[in-house]
Scaffold this active site. Structure first.
Site, mmCIF file in Angstrom:
data_model
loop_
_atom_site.group_PDB
_atom_site.id
_atom_site.type_symbol
_atom_site.label_atom_id
_atom_site.label_comp_id
_atom_site.label_asym_id
_atom_site.label_seq_id
_atom_site.Cartn_x
_atom_site.Cartn_y
_atom_site.Cartn_z
ATOM 1 N N ASN A 113 0.837 -1.202 0.000
ATOM 2 C CA ASN A 113 0.000 0.000 0.000
ATOM 3 C C ASN A 113 0.869 1.249 0.000
ATOM 4 O OD1 ASN A 113 0.383 -0.397 3.048
ATOM 5 N ND2 ASN A 113 -1.116 -1.990 2.511
ATOM 6 N N SER A 158 -6.655 -0.942 5.157
ATOM 7 C CA SER A 158 -6.600 -0.864 6.627
ATOM 8 C C SER A 158 -5.171 -0.621 7.098
ATOM 9 C CB SER A 158 -7.137 -2.156 7.235
ATOM 10 O OG SER A 158 -6.348 -3.245 6.804
ATOM 11 N N GLU A 159 -4.187 -0.917 6.243
ATOM 12 C CA GLU A 159 -2.786 -0.752 6.638
ATOM 13 C C GLU A 159 -2.323 0.710 6.578
ATOM 14 O OE1 GLU A 159 0.195 -4.216 6.384
ATOM 15 O OE2 GLU A 159 -0.882 -4.298 4.497
ATOM 16 N N HIS A 241 6.736 -9.985 8.099
ATOM 17 C CA HIS A 241 5.750 -9.298 7.269
ATOM 18 C C HIS A 241 6.374 -8.701 6.004
ATOM 19 C CE1 HIS A 241 2.171 -6.257 7.191
ATOM 20 N NE2 HIS A 241 2.482 -6.727 6.005
HETATM 21 ZN ZN LIG Z 1 1.760 -6.069 4.097
#
Ligand SMILES: [Zn+2]
Length: 353
Positions: A113, A158-159, A241
Site C-alpha cells: 500500500n 486498513s494498513e 511481514h
Molecule cells: Zn503487508
C-alpha cells in the site's frame, strides 16, 4: 473543463504536433511523453507551458506542501480538493509507483500500500484489495490520519494506519510505501539483522535500517510499533511481514524500497561467494552518515562513536543466524539420547582405568 493533461492526451497533442495549452498541468506520465519525443522537458508538478525556461540546472521537487491550518473540512470542500489538479497529479504518481512495485515483484496478489500526506490531517491512500500494478487514479481514497475515509468510491486500505503511525511522529515523512520485496522480507522472516558497512549508497540513502517487532497487520499496536521505529529510520523491516519506507515524496519513498531489496539481494549473493564480506571501517561509515545528514535525512547513528558503527560482524548467512529467536527449535530427543549414551560409555571407560 480540467486543465490536467494525462499521458493519453499528451500523445494526442503530440500526434497533432501541438503543445499543451497555457496554464495546463502535466501529469508525470504526460511529461515523459513530451520529454521522450525530444520536446522541452517540463519541470515541476505544475509547470505552465510557455513559462520561461530556467537557465539554472536544478533537481525537480515533487514534495507536496500545504499551508498549515487550511485543510478542507466540509464535504463539498473535501470533494473539490480530492478532485483538484494538484491531487490528480499525486493520484497518478501513486499509480506509477504501484506499477513499478508490481513489475519488480515487490507485491503479490493485493499486497502492499501507498500513502501521501496532503494536509495537517489529510492523506491520499491506495484502496484495499487491489493489485498495485493496475490501479487507476479514480481508485484512490482520501482519509484523515486516523484512517477515517473522507472521499473516494473504493474502501481505503486498513494498513494506512501503520503509515500514519510514522507520519504522526515524523513530519518529514510525507509519503510511505509498504510492500513485501522477497529479499528484504527473507531477512524479516529469518530474523537476521541486515548487516551494515558493506555498500556506500545504502548507508547514505537507506541509513540505519530499523526493525519493528511483529504485530498483527492493521492493528493500533502495529501502528505504534512501526511508528516508533519509523520515526528514526527511513527504512523499516517489519518482522514476519515485509518492509515500510518513507520519503519526502512518493517516488523518494519508493526508491528506498528498491534500495533495500537490492541491498539484501546483493548481500545474500556476496555471502554465497565464500570469501567472507569485506566491511568498510567505522570511520568511513561516519563520513557516509555525515553525508546523509547533509542531505537532510535522519540517522539514529549520528551520535555514535566510529567504533560503534559497523556492528553486524556476527552476520553469517547460510550457516548460522544470530540466536535471537527464543522460540528456536528444541533439541532432538533422539540425538540427546545418543549423546547421553556416548557420554556414559566414556565415563565408564575412564572409571575402569
Ligand atoms: Zn503487508
Amino acid at each position: 473543463m480540467s486543465n490536467v493533461i494525462t499521458a493519453r492526451e499528451a500523445e494526442e497533442l503530440l500526434r497533432k504536433g501541438e503543445q499543451p495549452p497555457a496554464g495546463a498541468i502535466l501529469t508525470p506520465s504526460a511529461r515523459d511523453v513530451f520529454s521522450g519525443h525530444g520536446k522541452p522537458a517540463f519541470k515541476g508538478s505544475a509547470t505552465a507551458a510557455g513559462a520561461k525556461k530556467s537557465t539554472q540546472p536544478s533537481v525537480p521537487d515533487y514534495e507536496f506542501r500545504w499551508k498549515p491550518g487550511t485543510d478542507a473540512k466540509t464535504p463539498a470542500e473535501l470533494e473539490r480538493f480530492f478532485n483538484s489538479p494538484a491531487i490528480q497529479v499525486l493520484k497518478e504518481r501513486i499509480c506509477d509507483m504501484g506499477r513499478r512495485l508490481w513489475q519488480r515483484e515487490y507485491t503479490d496478489g493485493n499486497g502492499g500500500n501507498i500513502t501521501i500526506r496532503v494536509g495537517d490531517n489529510l492523506a491520499l491512500c491506495t484502496p484495499t484489495l487491489i493489485c498495485k500494478g493496475f490501479m487507476k487514479p479514480e481508485d484512490m481514497c482520501l482519509v484523515d490520519l486516523d484512517g477515517n475515509q473522507l472521499a473516494g468510491t473504493r474502501l481505503r486500505t486498513s494498513e494506512a494506519k501503520t503509515h500514519f503511525g510514522i507520519m504522526k511522529r515524523q513530519p518529514a515523512a510525507k509519503a510511505c510505501v509498504h510492500a513485501h520485496p522477497p529479499h528484504a522480507t527473507a531477512f524479516a522472516i529469518a530474523n537476521v539483522d541486515i548487516p551494515s558497512c558493506l555498500i556506500t549508497e545504502a548507508e547514505v540513502f537507506l541509513g540505519k535500517i530499523g526493525v519493528a517487532k511483529y504485530q498483527t497487520p492493521g492493528t493500533p499496536a502495529n501502528a505504534d510499533e512501526v511508528g516508533e521505529v519509523g520515526k528514526h529510520h527511513q527504512a523499516v523491516l517489519m518482522q514476519n511481514h515485509g518492509v515500510i519506507v518513507w520519503g519526502k515524496d512518493v517516488e523518494d519513498a519508493y526508491w528506498k524500497m528498491e534500495n533495500i531489496d537490492s541491498y539484501c539481494r546483493t548481500v545474500w549473493i556476496a555471502a554465497g561467494l565464500g570469501g567472507g564480506l569485506h566491511r568498510f571501517t567505522g570511520g568511513q561509515a561516519k563520513e557516509l552518515i555525515n553525508l546523509r545528514q547533509k542531505l537532510g535525512m535522519p540517522d539514529p547513528r549520528a551520535g555514535l562513536k566510529e567504533c560503534e558503527l559497523c556492528d553486524s560482524a556476527e552476520f553469517r548467512p547460510g550457516t548460522t543466524a544470530p540466536a535471537q529467536n527464543q522460540d528456536s527449535t528444541p533439541a532432538d530427543p533422539q540425538i540427546e539420547a545418543v549423546v547421553q549414551q556416548v557420554t556414559e560409555q566414556i565415563m565408564k571407560a575412564l572409571a575402569a582405568k
